[in-house]
Design a protein around this motif. Structure first.
Motif, PDB file in Angstrom:
ATOM      1  N   VAL A   1     -24.917 114.479  19.575  1.00  0.00           N
ATOM      2  CA  VAL A   1     -25.832 115.271  18.749  1.00  0.00           C
ATOM      3  C   VAL A   1     -25.582 114.962  17.280  1.00  0.00           C
ATOM      4  CG1 VAL A   1     -26.354 117.628  17.978  1.00  0.00           C
ATOM      5  CG2 VAL A   1     -26.228 117.130  20.407  1.00  0.00           C
ATOM      6  N   ALA A   2     -24.298 114.841  16.901  1.00  0.00           N
ATOM      7  CA  ALA A   2     -23.954 114.543  15.504  1.00  0.00           C
ATOM      8  C   ALA A   2     -24.436 113.155  15.091  1.00  0.00           C
ATOM      9  CB  ALA A   2     -22.448 114.649  15.305  1.00  0.00           C
ATOM     10  N   LYS A   3     -24.610 112.257  16.048  1.00  0.00           N
ATOM     11  CA  LYS A   3     -25.101 110.902  15.743  1.00  0.00           C
ATOM     12  C   LYS A   3     -26.623 110.845  15.684  1.00  0.00           C
ATOM     13  CE  LYS A   3     -21.176 108.456  17.675  1.00  0.00           C
ATOM     14  NZ  LYS A   3     -20.704 107.607  18.760  1.00  0.00           N
ATOM     15  N   GLY A   4     -27.293 111.964  15.936  1.00  0.00           N
ATOM     16  CA  GLY A   4     -28.742 112.006  15.799  1.00  0.00           C
ATOM     17  C   GLY A   4     -29.515 111.668  17.057  1.00  0.00           C
ATOM     18  N   ALA A   5     -28.902 111.828  18.206  1.00  0.00           N
ATOM     19  CA  ALA A   5     -29.593 111.524  19.465  1.00  0.00           C
ATOM     20  C   ALA A   5     -30.222 112.789  20.045  1.00  0.00           C
ATOM     21  CB  ALA A   5     -28.597 110.948  20.474  1.00  0.00           C
ATOM     22  N   TYR A   6     -31.203 112.594  20.912  1.00  0.00           N
ATOM     23  CA  TYR A   6     -31.735 113.703  21.706  1.00  0.00           C
ATOM     24  C   TYR A   6     -30.856 113.761  22.943  1.00  0.00           C
ATOM     25  CZ  TYR A   6     -34.844 116.802  24.147  1.00  0.00           C
ATOM     26  OH  TYR A   6     -35.355 117.889  24.804  1.00  0.00           O
ATOM     27  N   VAL A   7     -30.099 114.852  23.112  1.00  0.00           N
ATOM     28  CA  VAL A   7     -29.052 114.906  24.140  1.00  0.00           C
ATOM     29  C   VAL A   7     -29.346 116.015  25.150  1.00  0.00           C
ATOM     30  CG1 VAL A   7     -26.571 114.986  24.535  1.00  0.00           C
ATOM     31  CG2 VAL A   7     -27.429 114.216  22.340  1.00  0.00           C
ATOM     32  N   ILE A   8     -29.125 115.675  26.441  1.00  0.00           N
ATOM     33  CA  ILE A   8     -29.291 116.634  27.541  1.00  0.00           C
ATOM     34  C   ILE A   8     -27.953 116.763  28.248  1.00  0.00           C
ATOM     35  CG2 ILE A   8     -30.487 117.113  29.700  1.00  0.00           C
ATOM     36  CD1 ILE A   8     -32.761 115.327  28.677  1.00  0.00           C
ATOM     37  N   PHE A   9     -27.487 118.004  28.401  1.00  0.00           N
ATOM     38  CA  PHE A   9     -26.213 118.279  29.073  1.00  0.00           C
ATOM     39  C   PHE A   9     -26.537 118.911  30.421  1.00  0.00           C
ATOM     40  CE2 PHE A   9     -22.298 121.032  29.375  1.00  0.00           C
ATOM     41  CZ  PHE A   9     -21.444 119.987  29.644  1.00  0.00           C
ATOM     42  N   GLN A  10     -26.043 118.306  31.528  1.00  0.00           N
ATOM     43  CA  GLN A  10     -26.402 118.761  32.872  1.00  0.00           C
ATOM     44  C   GLN A  10     -25.159 118.997  33.729  1.00  0.00           C
ATOM     45  OE1 GLN A  10     -28.691 115.307  33.846  1.00  0.00           O
ATOM     46  NE2 GLN A  10     -30.629 116.342  33.403  1.00  0.00           N
ATOM     47  N   GLU A  11     -25.336 119.892  34.690  1.00  0.00           N
ATOM     48  CA  GLU A  11     -24.284 120.195  35.661  1.00  0.00           C
ATOM     49  C   GLU A  11     -24.772 119.756  37.038  1.00  0.00           C
ATOM     50  OE1 GLU A  11     -21.811 124.135  37.115  1.00  0.00           O
ATOM     51  OE2 GLU A  11     -23.794 124.377  36.233  1.00  0.00           O
ATOM     52  N   HIS A  12     -23.867 119.185  37.819  1.00  0.00           N
ATOM     53  CA  HIS A  12     -24.258 118.701  39.144  1.00  0.00           C
ATOM     54  C   HIS A  12     -24.496 119.881  40.084  1.00  0.00           C
ATOM     55  CE1 HIS A  12     -23.789 116.412  42.971  1.00  0.00           C
ATOM     56  NE2 HIS A  12     -24.451 115.531  42.253  1.00  0.00           N
ATOM     57  N   ALA A  13     -25.626 119.846  40.777  1.00  0.00           N
ATOM     58  CA  ALA A  13     -25.972 120.935  41.696  1.00  0.00           C
ATOM     59  C   ALA A  13     -25.895 120.485  43.142  1.00  0.00           C
ATOM     60  CB  ALA A  13     -27.380 121.443  41.381  1.00  0.00           C
ATOM     61  N   GLY A  14     -25.352 119.306  43.406  1.00  0.00           N
ATOM     62  CA  GLY A  14     -25.202 118.834  44.778  1.00  0.00           C
ATOM     63  C   GLY A  14     -26.325 117.928  45.209  1.00  0.00           C
ATOM     64  N   TRP A  15     -25.957 116.941  45.983  1.00  0.00           N
ATOM     65  CA  TRP A  15     -26.901 115.992  46.559  1.00  0.00           C
ATOM     66  C   TRP A  15     -27.805 115.350  45.487  1.00  0.00           C
ATOM     67  CZ3 TRP A  15     -24.889 114.847  50.862  1.00  0.00           C
ATOM     68  CH2 TRP A  15     -24.278 115.806  51.636  1.00  0.00           C
TER      69      TRP A  15
ATOM     70  N   SER B   1     -30.529 109.800  24.079  1.00  0.00           N
ATOM     71  CA  SER B   1     -31.419 108.696  23.719  1.00  0.00           C
ATOM     72  C   SER B   1     -31.840 108.867  22.261  1.00  0.00           C
ATOM     73  CB  SER B   1     -32.650 108.669  24.632  1.00  0.00           C
ATOM     74  OG  SER B   1     -33.410 109.832  24.443  1.00  0.00           O
ATOM     75  N   TRP B   2     -32.178 107.746  21.659  1.00  0.00           N
ATOM     76  CA  TRP B   2     -32.596 107.721  20.257  1.00  0.00           C
ATOM     77  C   TRP B   2     -34.041 107.267  20.187  1.00  0.00           C
ATOM     78  CZ3 TRP B   2     -27.735 106.815  21.885  1.00  0.00           C
ATOM     79  CH2 TRP B   2     -26.694 107.431  21.193  1.00  0.00           C
ATOM     80  N   ASP B   3     -34.730 107.691  19.129  1.00  0.00           N
ATOM     81  CA  ASP B   3     -36.136 107.318  18.963  1.00  0.00           C
ATOM     82  C   ASP B   3     -36.306 105.821  18.758  1.00  0.00           C
ATOM     83  OD1 ASP B   3     -36.970 109.893  19.248  1.00  0.00           O
ATOM     84  OD2 ASP B   3     -37.040 110.312  17.097  1.00  0.00           O
ATOM     85  N   HIS B   4     -35.338 105.201  18.080  1.00  0.00           N
ATOM     86  CA  HIS B   4     -35.478 103.769  17.804  1.00  0.00           C
ATOM     87  C   HIS B   4     -35.131 102.903  19.007  1.00  0.00           C
ATOM     88  CE1 HIS B   4     -31.248 104.623  16.799  1.00  0.00           C
ATOM     89  NE2 HIS B   4     -31.018 103.388  17.169  1.00  0.00           N
ATOM     90  N   ARG B   5     -34.521 103.492  20.052  1.00  0.00           N
ATOM     91  CA  ARG B   5     -34.271 102.740  21.283  1.00  0.00           C
ATOM     92  C   ARG B   5     -34.395 103.660  22.504  1.00  0.00           C
ATOM     93  NH1 ARG B   5     -27.755 101.725  21.431  1.00  0.00           N
ATOM     94  NH2 ARG B   5     -27.395 103.740  22.342  1.00  0.00           N
ATOM     95  N   PRO B   6     -35.600 104.066  22.831  1.00  0.00           N
ATOM     96  CA  PRO B   6     -35.776 105.007  23.948  1.00  0.00           C
ATOM     97  C   PRO B   6     -35.502 104.409  25.319  1.00  0.00           C
ATOM     98  CG  PRO B   6     -37.894 104.303  23.103  1.00  0.00           C
ATOM     99  CD  PRO B   6     -36.857 103.728  22.189  1.00  0.00           C
ATOM    100  N   ASP B   7     -35.569 103.082  25.440  1.00  0.00           N
ATOM    101  CA  ASP B   7     -35.357 102.454  26.753  1.00  0.00           C
ATOM    102  C   ASP B   7     -33.886 102.198  27.046  1.00  0.00           C
ATOM    103  OD1 ASP B   7     -38.072 102.457  27.043  1.00  0.00           O
ATOM    104  OD2 ASP B   7     -38.317 100.413  26.273  1.00  0.00           O
ATOM    105  N   ASP B   8     -33.006 102.517  26.118  1.00  0.00           N
ATOM    106  CA  ASP B   8     -31.582 102.244  26.298  1.00  0.00           C
ATOM    107  C   ASP B   8     -30.784 103.543  26.110  1.00  0.00           C
ATOM    108  OD1 ASP B   8     -29.263 100.865  26.709  1.00  0.00           O
ATOM    109  OD2 ASP B   8     -29.134 100.096  24.650  1.00  0.00           O
ATOM    110  N   PRO B   9     -30.866 104.486  27.083  1.00  0.00           N
ATOM    111  CA  PRO B   9     -30.141 105.756  26.914  1.00  0.00           C
ATOM    112  C   PRO B   9     -28.645 105.600  27.220  1.00  0.00           C
ATOM    113  CG  PRO B   9     -31.236 105.735  29.017  1.00  0.00           C
ATOM    114  CD  PRO B   9     -31.631 104.457  28.313  1.00  0.00           C
ATOM    115  N   VAL B  10     -27.876 106.564  26.735  1.00  0.00           N
ATOM    116  CA  VAL B  10     -26.440 106.628  27.037  1.00  0.00           C
ATOM    117  C   VAL B  10     -26.274 107.712  28.088  1.00  0.00           C
ATOM    118  CG1 VAL B  10     -24.197 107.282  26.116  1.00  0.00           C
ATOM    119  CG2 VAL B  10     -25.736 105.881  24.749  1.00  0.00           C
TER     120      VAL B  10
END
Length: 186
Positions: free
Chosen positions: A59-73, A32-41
């Motif tokens: 990250v290179a485009k300047g977004a706040y990025v979260i990387f997650q792994e699926h833990a089931g269900w 997500s970006w600060d200028h559009r927090p309601d429209d995340p990728v």
């Protein structure tokens, strides 16, 4: 020949000791970006390499990025998170330090690891501003001294003849003759 109902009840398939949870191999990248927090990728993929590449690209485009792994269900475990805007600002500050001619950020300078280059740049700019103000003050003082010296030189040149001749009282043409009066006539 098909098994009889009694034989069918006796046959049991051997249990395979593997995890049968659905979508365990999924990876998810949210940005997500600060200028559009309601429209995340949100990118969901089973390919870890593709997810990592998407993470680095966002990250290179300047977004706040979260990387997650699926833990089931539909539970997700955090693997990594980065603030791309802060990283870009740090890189820009580092480049500004280089282009402005300031010394580079020392390795042991760590007021806050997230913005060490920006705080060092602010410190160097404040120091440069103060040096500039000091230099301007010194130049003003030097100009005032030069102006005073020039003014005194002009006055000395103008008044030199008058200063070289004796005062008017001493000159013979202005000298008063002493009257010799005895004390009784006073």
């Amino acid at each position: 020949m098909s098994p009889t109902p009694k034989q069918a009840r006796q046959h049991r398939r051997k249990a395979v000791p593997t995890d049968r949870t659905k979508n365990v191999t999924l990876w998810r990248v949210e940005a997500s970006w600060d200028h559009r927090p309601d429209d995340p990728v949100v990118i969901r993929t089973s390919d870890k390499k593709r997810a990592r590449k998407a993470f680095r690209g966002l990250v290179a485009k300047g977004a706040y990025v979260i990387f997650q792994e699926h833990a089931g269900w539909d539970r997700w475990r955090l693997v990594d998170e980065k603030n791309g805007a802060a990283l870009l600002a740090e890189r820009a500050a580092e480049q500004q330090l280089a282009t402005a001619g300031h010394p580079r950020t020392p390795d042991d300078y760590q007021p806050d690891a997230a913005d060490r280059h920006r705080s060092w740049l602010a410190r160097m700019e404040a120091r440069a501003e103060q040096q500039l103000a000091t230099a301007e003050q010194a130049a003003r003082e030097q100009a005032e001294q030069d102006a005073r010296r020039r003014r005194l030189a002009v006055e000395a040149h103008r008044d030199a003849r008058a200063l070289m001749s004796p005062p008017a009282i001493v000159r013979p043409e202005n000298r008063q003759r002493a009257r010799h009066i005895t004390g009784a006539q006073r």
